[in-house]
Write a protein that holds these residues in place. Structure first.
Motif, PDB file in Angstrom:
ATOM      1  N   UNK B 139       0.809  -1.224   0.000  1.00 44.07           N
ATOM      2  CA  UNK B 139       0.000   0.000   0.000  1.00 44.07           C
ATOM      3  C   UNK B 139       0.844   1.276   0.000  1.00 44.07           C
ATOM      4  N   UNK B 140       2.008   1.219   0.641  1.00 42.83           N
ATOM      5  CA  UNK B 140       2.871   2.397   0.635  1.00 42.83           C
ATOM      6  C   UNK B 140       3.312   2.720  -0.787  1.00 42.83           C
ATOM      7  N   UNK B 141       3.680   1.678  -1.526  1.00 45.44           N
ATOM      8  CA  UNK B 141       4.103   1.880  -2.900  1.00 45.44           C
ATOM      9  C   UNK B 141       2.929   2.356  -3.750  1.00 45.44           C
ATOM     10  N   UNK B 142       1.778   1.710  -3.569  1.00 46.65           N
ATOM     11  CA  UNK B 142       0.592   2.075  -4.355  1.00 46.65           C
ATOM     12  C   UNK B 142       0.260   3.544  -4.171  1.00 46.65           C
ATOM     13  N   UNK B 143       0.329   3.992  -2.936  1.00 44.21           N
ATOM     14  CA  UNK B 143      -0.038   5.367  -2.661  1.00 44.21           C
ATOM     15  C   UNK B 143       0.915   6.338  -3.373  1.00 44.21           C
ATOM     16  N   UNK B 144       2.228   6.072  -3.217  1.00 40.79           N
ATOM     17  CA  UNK B 144       3.223   6.941  -3.845  1.00 40.79           C
ATOM     18  C   UNK B 144       3.102   6.889  -5.367  1.00 40.79           C
ATOM     19  N   UNK B 145       2.895   5.674  -5.894  1.00 40.81           N
ATOM     20  CA  UNK B 145       2.836   5.515  -7.341  1.00 40.81           C
ATOM     21  C   UNK B 145       1.607   6.233  -7.899  1.00 40.81           C
ATOM     22  N   UNK B 146       0.498   6.138  -7.182  1.00 45.99           N
ATOM     23  CA  UNK B 146      -0.699   6.856  -7.639  1.00 45.99           C
ATOM     24  C   UNK B 146      -0.451   8.353  -7.690  1.00 45.99           C
ATOM     25  N   UNK B 147       0.196   8.868  -6.653  1.00 47.96           N
ATOM     26  CA  UNK B 147       0.489  10.302  -6.617  1.00 47.96           C
ATOM     27  C   UNK B 147       1.401  10.678  -7.781  1.00 47.96           C
ATOM     28  N   UNK B 148       2.399   9.826  -8.040  1.00 44.47           N
ATOM     29  CA  UNK B 148       3.346  10.128  -9.116  1.00 44.47           C
ATOM     30  C   UNK B 148       2.644  10.122 -10.476  1.00 44.47           C
ATOM     31  N   UNK B 149       1.765   9.148 -10.678  1.00 44.72           N
ATOM     32  CA  UNK B 149       1.046   9.080 -11.961  1.00 44.72           C
ATOM     33  C   UNK B 149       0.054  10.234 -12.092  1.00 44.72           C
ATOM     34  N   UNK B 150      -0.581  10.572 -10.987  1.00 44.20           N
ATOM     35  CA  UNK B 150      -1.575  11.650 -11.040  1.00 44.20           C
ATOM     36  C   UNK B 150      -0.915  12.984 -11.383  1.00 44.20           C
ATOM     37  N   UNK B 151       0.379  13.105 -11.061  1.00 41.47           N
ATOM     38  CA  UNK B 151       1.066  14.380 -11.280  1.00 41.47           C
ATOM     39  C   UNK B 151       1.520  14.564 -12.729  1.00 41.47           C
ATOM     40  N   UNK B 152       1.383  13.529 -13.548  1.00 34.67           N
ATOM     41  CA  UNK B 152       1.821  13.658 -14.945  1.00 34.67           C
ATOM     42  C   UNK B 152       0.881  14.609 -15.682  1.00 34.67           C
ATOM     43  N   UNK B 153       1.472  15.533 -16.432  1.00 28.14           N
ATOM     44  CA  UNK B 153       0.697  16.460 -17.252  1.00 28.14           C
ATOM     45  C   UNK B 153      -0.183  15.657 -18.223  1.00 28.14           C
ATOM     46  N   UNK B 154      -1.500  15.845 -18.161  1.00 28.25           N
ATOM     47  CA  UNK B 154      -2.386  15.040 -19.020  1.00 28.25           C
ATOM     48  C   UNK B 154      -2.087  15.225 -20.511  1.00 28.25           C
TER      49      UNK B 154
END
Lengths: 257, 259, 217
Positions: B139-154
């Motif tokens: 879950x720690x990785x999932x949370x960080x990875x989600x944040x990282x992906x969400x930050x990508x310029x659409x």
């Protein structure tokens, strides 16, 4: 007015504490995990018999409690499931003379549903049986190894080796063993008869005559106790009629000489 | 607040972390570190920890990365609920996690019962250690990875698709490299968490040298008797954790350069 | 017969309706002007396949890209379009050459050929010296050139331009206009912009106004 009354009351209490024969105050008792049920009963009875006294318990493995006392934990009384640690601590001058107050007997325990098909103690050598033991160096583990040695004499010298290869986990305390048995994950383990009596869903398998091991439980007052009078009183109470009755009720044996 | 007062508070907070860690070192007589670590139980524990956390990390990356991407960038009805559920183990007490795993994958568990019928038993095996680590750390990785992906310029996603990239290429060649900084940081923290996993492993996998006794479990076991080895292992774990933190700091600096 | 892009689509969002129909022939560029919020970017996204209309049809000559009634919707990667964004939207982890080679890789072009084609595309937009630079090190005009080269990489029949000159200062504008004119030769172009002068400079098929989601001459 109220303020003055409080001061007076406080003075009165203080005088009572110093003048009366019965010492009052709080004591913290460090006791082996297996003592939990009996000591809770004893604690209530002690408080009832000694108004103004409170008993707080900390239950854990005897070895762990000994470590904590060495590190200066605020214990007043130490009740162990093995003679080893109280004797060590007494040698180091940390506790007073350890006095026996109960005895306990090791037994083989299995989940009542018996997933491993255990018939008697020899069954735990059968290939594929999942056995949980106490780890070496902790009281239950050391006692278990003694019993395994005795069982080896009963069932032949290959027995111990077969059992060791069946071990799936070495636990640091009785609680760990009981948990693995109660959930049915393990087929058999060695614990004390009182642990079986206190658990739900475990059955004791009687060990052969020659493999019975009875251990003595000693209790001692911690030297650094700030309330040594009450602590000594508690020790006396445990070894007295009320304490012995409570211990016997959960399966402990009498004080061994 | 005065500057001196603030400084004192900061120093106090730092001391609160540093003093206990130094205390381990101070208890360790010189030379005892090597002696302690040469104990077979300590060596076995470190090797087992390395092996199990590597497997857990690999599973985490292979499964967690696409899952995080979908949750962050392909919202579907209920995605937030799923996301919240996946975060649950982070706040779950490890002992609860262990009991939960036991009831699911244990001998008489919901899944374990089925597996047992198929001849597979998980409890008390190295696989149980990996499962416990995965459960608490992923879950720690999932949370960080989600944040990282969400930050990508659409618009990068639009650009990739208009450049002819299908979903897989978009994910592997654009989303993952662009989010790499966050993914690496998340993976490092999750790995460190897996390395430190204790409660769930103890309950679900048990403790047996070379099979399920990881470094934290060995510390717990060695404290009864072989204190030097326990301290030696503790020092190794503290050093690794510290190195991971520094690595994460450095990598986030390196990756966060704006484009 | 001349190829043409025929579009008639309608898309409804909560606070917004886009309802447009137009046709652009090969070699021509339609300029769409309008205030911000009029739906200009949405229009390009519809053509590129990044947005799905509620009803309507988009076809390029014989090839039907979208036919909602007929249940057809071609994914963006399968449309012959190149898209140039206002802010270039280059991939930050790739060099300029890597950005231009990206669509070629997606199209299955081999490594060696990819490199050669990327170099020649960069040369065409006057950005060959920048080949190994990362987007972060480029100026706005340089980035836009690389973005144009990337959009041309698959030799698309339709080139979609979203405010390609808005982030460029006056000094760089003339040169970039030349690059865009050259890029549009032989293709169907759709340019959206809020600047009339850009529309006049590139809109060979005329200029239409998009206001409140509808087109007007």
């Amino acid at each position: 007015m109220a303020c003055c009354a409080l001061v007076v009351a406080a003075c009165g209490d203080d005088q009572a504490a110093t003048s009366t024969e019965r010492p009052t105050g709080g004591v913290t008792v460090f006791a082996a995990s297996s003592l939990e049920a009996a000591f809770r009963t004893i604690g209530d009875a002690f408080e009832a018999a000694n108004p103004g006294s409170t008993v707080t318990f900390q239950f854990a493995g005897s070895d762990r409690l000994a470590t904590q006392i060495r590190e200066g934990a605020p214990a007043d009384v130490y009740a162990a499931a093995s003679e080893k640690y109280p004797i060590e601590l007494a040698g180091e001058g940390l506790v007073g003379e350890p006095l026996g107050f109960a005895s306990n007997t090791l037994t083989l325990a299995i989940p009542t549903a018996n997933p491993g098909g255990i018939v008697d103690a020899s069954s735990i050598a059968a290939p594929g049986t999942k056995v949980v033991l106490g780890a070496e160096g902790v009281p239950i583990g050391d006692a278990t190894r003694k019993v395994l040695g005795l069982l080896g004499e009963v069932y032949g010298n290959q027995f111990t080796g077969k059992v060791v290869s069946n071990v799936v986990s070495e636990e640091q305390d009785v609680k760990g063993i009981v948990a693995k048995l109660e959930t049915g994950e393990a087929d058999a383990g060695f614990i004390y008869v009182t642990d079986v009596a206190a658990s739900s869903g475990l059955t004791a398998i009687t060990l052969p005559e020659g493999a019975m091991l009875t251990v003595s439980y000693p209790i001692a007052v911690v030297r650094a106790s700030r309330n040594a009078d009450v602590a000594a009183r508690f020790v006396e109470f445990v070894r007295g009629v009320d304490g012995q009755a409570a211990l016997a009720a959960v399966g402990f044996g009498p004080i061994t000489p | 607040m005065t500057r001196i007062g603030a400084g004192a508070l900061v120093a106090l907070a730092a001391a609160f972390v540093i003093v206990p860690l130094l205390a381990i070192l101070l208890r360790l007589p010189p030379g005892a570190l090597a002696d302690g670590l040469s104990e077979p139980a300590a060596v076995d524990a470190l090797l087992l920890s390395l092996r199990t956390t590597t497997i857990a990390l690999a599973i985490m990356l292979a499964v967690g990365t696409p899952v995080a991407f979908v949750l962050a960038r392909r919202p579907f009805p209920g995605a937030r609920i799923v996301s919240t559920i996946l975060e649950l183990p982070v706040v779950l007490p490890p002992a609860v996690a262990g009991v939960a795993l036991l009831y699911a994958f244990g001998r008489f568990g919901t899944v374990g019962g089925v597996l047992r019928a198929a001849g597979v038993e998980i409890a008390f095996t190295t696989a149980a250690v990996v499962l416990a680590q995965l459960f608490v750390a992923a879950p720690l990785y999932l949370r960080q990875a989600q944040a990282a992906f969400a930050a990508i310029d659409p618009r990068l996603e639009d650009a990739a698709r208009s450049c002819g990239a299908g979903p897989t290429r978009l994910f592997l060649r654009v989303a993952v490299p662009v989010a790499a900084g966050g993914l690496v940081a998340g993976a490092a923290l999750a790995w460190a968490r897996a390395l430190g996993e204790f409660g769930a492993t103890l309950l679900f996998a048990g403790s047996l040298q070379g099979v399920t006794q990881t470094a934290p479990l060995a510390i717990y076991a060695l404290l009864d008797g072989s204190t030097e080895s326990a301290l030696g292992l503790s020092v190794v774990l503290v050093t690794i954790s510290f190195a991971v933190l520094i690595g994460v700091r450095l990598s986030s600096r390196r990756w966060s350069t704006p484009w | 017969m001349v190829d043409s892009l025929v579009t008639a689509v309608r898309l409804e969002r909560r606070h917004f309706v886009l309802d447009v129909a137009f046709e652009v022939a090969s070699g021509q560029t339609l300029a769409v002007v309008g205030p911000s919020g009029a739906g200009k970017s949405t229009l390009l996204r519809l053509l590129a396949g990044l947005e799905r209309p509620d009803t309507g049809r988009i076809s390029l000559d014989e090839s039907v890209w979208v036919d909602i009634a007929g249940g057809r919707f071609l994914a963006p990667e399968r449309r012959e379009v190149g898209l140039v964004f206002q802010d270039a939207a280059l991939f930050p982890h790739l060099t300029a050459a890597g950005n231009v080679a990206f669509p070629l890789e997606a199209a299955g072009v081999g490594r060696r050929q990819r490199r050669a084609q990327a170099a020649s595309l960069l040369e065409r937009v006057g950005a060959l010296p920048l080949a190994e630079a990362r987007p972060g090190a480029l100026s706005g005009g340089e980035r836009q050139r690389v973005a144009i080269a990337r959009a041309l990489a698959r030799d698309p029949r339709v080139l979609l331009l979203d405010e390609p000159l808005s982030a460029i200062d006056d000094a760089g504008r003339g040169a970039l206009l030349d690059v865009l004119r050259e890029a549009l030769i032989g293709r169907i172009g759709v340019l959206v912009t809020h600047r009339l002068e850009d529309a006049r400079a590139l809109g060979s098929a005329g200029t239409v106004v998009l206001r409140d989601g509808r087109l007007a001459d």
